[in-house]
Scaffold this motif. Structure first.
Motif, PDB file in Angstrom:
ATOM      1  N   GLU A 193     -15.213   4.354   5.073  1.00 49.04           N
ATOM      2  CA  GLU A 193     -14.838   5.637   5.658  1.00 49.04           C
ATOM      3  C   GLU A 193     -14.055   5.434   6.948  1.00 49.04           C
ATOM      4  N   PRO A 194     -13.111   6.320   7.249  1.00 50.05           N
ATOM      5  CA  PRO A 194     -12.287   6.180   8.460  1.00 50.05           C
ATOM      6  C   PRO A 194     -13.099   6.342   9.727  1.00 50.05           C
ATOM      7  N   GLU A 195     -12.611   5.734  10.807  1.00 52.31           N
ATOM      8  CA  GLU A 195     -13.286   5.802  12.091  1.00 52.31           C
ATOM      9  C   GLU A 195     -12.423   6.447  13.163  1.00 52.31           C
ATOM     10  N   ASN A 196     -11.237   6.923  12.793  1.00 50.59           N
ATOM     11  CA  ASN A 196     -10.420   7.678  13.733  1.00 50.59           C
ATOM     12  C   ASN A 196      -9.451   8.557  12.958  1.00 50.59           C
ATOM     13  N   PHE A 197      -8.720   9.388  13.668  1.00 55.43           N
ATOM     14  CA  PHE A 197      -7.871  10.403  13.047  1.00 55.43           C
ATOM     15  C   PHE A 197      -6.813   9.798  12.136  1.00 55.43           C
ATOM     16  N   TRP A 198      -6.096   8.775  12.600  1.00 54.12           N
ATOM     17  CA  TRP A 198      -5.008   8.232  11.793  1.00 54.12           C
ATOM     18  C   TRP A 198      -5.525   7.398  10.624  1.00 54.12           C
ATOM     19  N   GLU A 199      -6.713   6.800  10.775  1.00 53.36           N
ATOM     20  CA  GLU A 199      -7.316   6.120   9.626  1.00 53.36           C
ATOM     21  C   GLU A 199      -7.626   7.109   8.515  1.00 53.36           C
ATOM     22  N   LEU A 200      -8.011   8.331   8.901  1.00 53.31           N
ATOM     23  CA  LEU A 200      -8.319   9.359   7.914  1.00 53.31           C
ATOM     24  C   LEU A 200      -7.156   9.544   6.944  1.00 53.31           C
ATOM     25  N   LEU A 201      -5.941   9.496   7.460  1.00 48.03           N
ATOM     26  CA  LEU A 201      -4.759   9.601   6.614  1.00 48.03           C
ATOM     27  C   LEU A 201      -4.330   8.250   6.050  1.00 48.03           C
ATOM     28  N   GLY A 202      -4.372   7.219   6.887  1.00 53.62           N
ATOM     29  CA  GLY A 202      -3.872   5.911   6.486  1.00 53.62           C
ATOM     30  C   GLY A 202      -4.674   5.245   5.388  1.00 53.62           C
ATOM     31  N   ARG A 203      -5.930   5.630   5.211  1.00 57.32           N
ATOM     32  CA  ARG A 203      -6.765   5.020   4.160  1.00 57.32           C
ATOM     33  C   ARG A 203      -6.565   5.674   2.797  1.00 57.32           C
ATOM     34  N   ARG A 204      -5.797   6.729   2.737  1.00 56.52           N
ATOM     35  CA  ARG A 204      -5.542   7.372   1.447  1.00 56.52           C
ATOM     36  C   ARG A 204      -4.553   6.553   0.626  1.00 56.52           C
ATOM     37  N   LYS A 205      -4.722   6.583  -0.685  1.00 63.58           N
ATOM     38  CA  LYS A 205      -3.792   5.882  -1.585  1.00 63.58           C
ATOM     39  C   LYS A 205      -2.512   6.693  -1.806  1.00 63.58           C
ATOM     40  N   LYS A 206      -2.674   8.013  -1.914  1.00 62.40           N
ATOM     41  CA  LYS A 206      -1.533   8.888  -2.152  1.00 62.40           C
ATOM     42  C   LYS A 206      -1.481   9.932  -1.040  1.00 62.40           C
ATOM     43  N   LEU A 207      -0.284  10.174  -0.538  1.00 59.81           N
ATOM     44  CA  LEU A 207      -0.097  11.170   0.512  1.00 59.81           C
ATOM     45  C   LEU A 207       1.012  12.126   0.096  1.00 59.81           C
ATOM     46  N   GLU A 208       0.693  13.411   0.103  1.00 53.89           N
ATOM     47  CA  GLU A 208       1.668  14.449  -0.222  1.00 53.89           C
ATOM     48  C   GLU A 208       1.919  15.292   1.019  1.00 53.89           C
ATOM     49  N   LEU A 209       3.169  15.410   1.414  1.00 48.49           N
ATOM     50  CA  LEU A 209       3.567  16.196   2.578  1.00 48.49           C
ATOM     51  C   LEU A 209       4.209  17.481   2.083  1.00 48.49           C
ATOM     52  N   CYS A 210       3.650  18.609   2.467  1.00 43.09           N
ATOM     53  CA  CYS A 210       4.098  19.905   1.964  1.00 43.09           C
ATOM     54  C   CYS A 210       4.733  20.711   3.098  1.00 43.09           C
ATOM     55  N   VAL A 211       5.959  21.159   2.889  1.00 40.71           N
ATOM     56  CA  VAL A 211       6.727  21.865   3.910  1.00 40.71           C
ATOM     57  C   VAL A 211       7.311  23.143   3.322  1.00 40.71           C
ATOM     58  N   GLY A 212       7.317  24.205   4.109  1.00 39.90           N
ATOM     59  CA  GLY A 212       7.926  25.458   3.686  1.00 39.90           C
ATOM     60  C   GLY A 212       9.424  25.452   3.944  1.00 39.90           C
ATOM     61  N   VAL A 213      10.185  26.045   3.036  1.00 41.25           N
ATOM     62  CA  VAL A 213      11.642  26.122   3.197  1.00 41.25           C
ATOM     63  C   VAL A 213      12.079  27.581   3.139  1.00 41.25           C
ATOM     64  N   ARG A 214      13.172  27.856   3.817  1.00 43.28           N
ATOM     65  CA  ARG A 214      13.718  29.214   3.863  1.00 43.28           C
ATOM     66  C   ARG A 214      15.107  29.233   3.244  1.00 43.28           C
ATOM     67  N   GLN A 215      15.515  30.443   2.841  1.00 43.44           N
ATOM     68  CA  GLN A 215      16.826  30.610   2.232  1.00 43.44           C
ATOM     69  C   GLN A 215      17.372  31.974   2.642  1.00 43.44           C
ATOM     70  N   ALA A 216      18.599  32.000   3.139  1.00 40.25           N
ATOM     71  CA  ALA A 216      19.202  33.262   3.546  1.00 40.25           C
ATOM     72  C   ALA A 216      19.460  34.140   2.331  1.00 40.25           C
ATOM     73  N   GLU A 217      19.316  35.444   2.499  1.00 41.76           N
ATOM     74  CA  GLU A 217      19.527  36.363   1.380  1.00 41.76           C
ATOM     75  C   GLU A 217      20.934  36.231   0.801  1.00 41.76           C
ATOM     76  N   SER A 218      21.902  35.973   1.670  1.00 39.83           N
ATOM     77  CA  SER A 218      23.285  35.855   1.195  1.00 39.83           C
ATOM     78  C   SER A 218      23.519  34.586   0.389  1.00 39.83           C
ATOM     79  N   GLN A 219      22.550  33.640   0.476  1.00 30.66           N
ATOM     80  CA  GLN A 219      22.689  32.371  -0.249  1.00 30.66           C
ATOM     81  C   GLN A 219      21.594  32.221  -1.305  1.00 30.66           C
ATOM     82  N   GLU A 220      21.093  33.343  -1.780  1.00 34.02           N
ATOM     83  CA  GLU A 220      19.915  33.326  -2.630  1.00 34.02           C
ATOM     84  C   GLU A 220      20.056  32.398  -3.832  1.00 34.02           C
ATOM     85  N   TRP A 221      21.231  32.345  -4.434  1.00 32.73           N
ATOM     86  CA  TRP A 221      21.390  31.507  -5.626  1.00 32.73           C
ATOM     87  C   TRP A 221      22.389  30.375  -5.411  1.00 32.73           C
ATOM     88  N   SER A 222      22.636  30.032  -4.161  1.00 32.92           N
ATOM     89  CA  SER A 222      23.628  28.988  -3.888  1.00 32.92           C
ATOM     90  C   SER A 222      23.043  27.588  -3.950  1.00 32.92           C
TER      91      SER A 222
END
Length: 388
Positions: free
Chosen positions: A80-109
């Motif tokens: 088990e991890p013993e600090n904050f970065w170990e909590l993430l660093g000990r994982r085998k797989k890491l998924e980073l999820c980010v929100g994206v925006r799109q202008a209405e004028s470019q809706e299908w561009s």
């Protein structure tokens, strides 16, 4: 050094009763072990395990094709991890999820963008996960001077796979498309097997998967407002993001414009329940105050970690990147640890000096602010937690 028992991770067992495909019954029938013992092992709640029971479990895992024989019994145990970065660093797989925006004028561009502040925080996260918050320096020093460096300080990242996921940001509301995409991403992560982590960058204003993580943790319906509650004590989540009037206002179980009908919540910012049952606010205003949230839930037996890193504003998001780089140790240990769960919940209050050039400040990634890291009460988490 603390170990956890990862039987649930190896067999793909989810503690949610709605998602249990007869795992306990199958293990009991194959091994002859007591049902309560198997249940405790799956929850990582058994302090001792006899060699005979361990042997039967290994035999079961091999015959069911869950683990190769030469990897047992070691695969059943994890440090088990013993600090904050170990909590993430000990994982085998890491998924980073980010929100994206799109202008209405470019809706299908085909064009969409991630905000600059989220990109800054994402870059800092990648840097610190890969170096375990700078602990790689200890490894280099050890190789140069093996007599002087404490071997126990040397921890290597175990990350094998890095994925990046994009979801639509709600603007101004959570449309069916926004909700469907976020649910698809979160469901794919939840249904996956093996040691894994998901880190969501942004608040509910920009990343709807944050809504799903908090709703799942505290047992409430996502994308449904709780602003009409008679009292704030009836809210499911002990964290509340009070929108600014000109913000997007997506319906949310943990965000909105009011804590409840009996509570005056005019101040934008991040509100949280205190140990005495009252609500306090880390404001975001024009007087130099701003706020951020660091939240994570680690299901030990499943090897599953979910994390939210969210600034209330773009400015708070950028300075949160610096806080994580310089003061990550203050987000550890978790505030709650029980029932096979570790939960960290921290609100960060910032106060910035008066900016001379607001336009130039937008481009700065080295913002300075007085910083207070507030840890939520363990009792508050326990009261609100819906243990699966």
């Amino acid at each position: 050094m603390r170990y956890s028992f990862r039987l649930a991770e190896l067999v793909g067992h989810d503690p949610d009763p709605r998602k249990r495909p007869g795992t306990i019954k199958e293990i009991v029938e194959h091994t002859g072990l007591d049902r309560h013992q198997v249940s405790g092992l799956l929850k990582n709640q058994v302090k001792y395990i006899p060699f005979e029971a361990l042997s039967r479990l290994c035999d079961y895992l091999v015959k069911k094709g869950k683990v190769e024989a030469d990897k047992l019994p070691g695969a059943l145990f994890a440090v088990e991890p013993e600090n904050f970065w170990e909590l993430l660093g000990r994982r085998k797989k890491l998924e980073l999820c980010v929100g994206v925006r799109q202008a209405e004028s470019q809706e299908w561009s085909g064009s969409a963008w991630v905000t600059a502040s989220d990109a800054v925080l994402l870059g800092e996260l990648l840097n610190d996960v890969s170096t375990l918050g700078g602990s790689a320096k200890f490894r280099r020093d050890f190789e140069l001077d093996k007599d002087r460096i404490d071997k126990d300080r040397i921890v290597r990242s175990e990350l094998e796979q890095l994925n990046q996921t994009l979801v639509w940001s709600p603007s101004p509301e959570s449309s069916p498309e926004v909700i469907d995409r976020s649910e698809k991403v979160y469901r794919a992560f939840s249904d996956a097997v093996g040691d894994r982590a998901m880190v969501c960058i942004g608040s509910t204003k920009s990343n709807p998967v944050v809504e799903l993580i908090l709703a799942e943790t505290f047992g409430c319906a996502p994308f449904e407002s709780q602003d009409a509650m008679n009292r704030e004590t009836e809210r499911s989540c002990p964290i509340f993001l009070r929108y600014r009037d000109d913000d997007p206002h997506p319906a949310s179980c943990c965000s909105g414009l009011s804590l409840g009908r009996s509570h005056n919540t005019d101040q934008p910012g991040i509100w949280y329940e205190t140990a005495k049952g009252k609500w306090a606010c880390c404001p975001s205003d024009n007087q130099g105050n701003d706020a951020a949230l660091v939240f994570y839930i680690h299901r030990e037996s499943q090897g599953r970690l979910e994390m939210v890193l969210a600034g209330f504003s773009g400015r708070a998001t950028r300075v949160l990147a610096r806080t994580l780089a310089d003061r990550a140790q203050e987000f550890w240990p978790p505030v709650y640890h029980d029932q096979g769960l570790q939960i960290g919940a921290f609100i960060v209050q910032y106060h910035f000096p008066q900016a001379e050039n607001l336009r130039e400040e937008i481009l700065r990634t080295d913002l300075q602010a007085s910083t207070e890291i507030i840890k939520l009460s363990e009792g508050v988490i326990r009261r609100r937690l819906q243990v699966k």
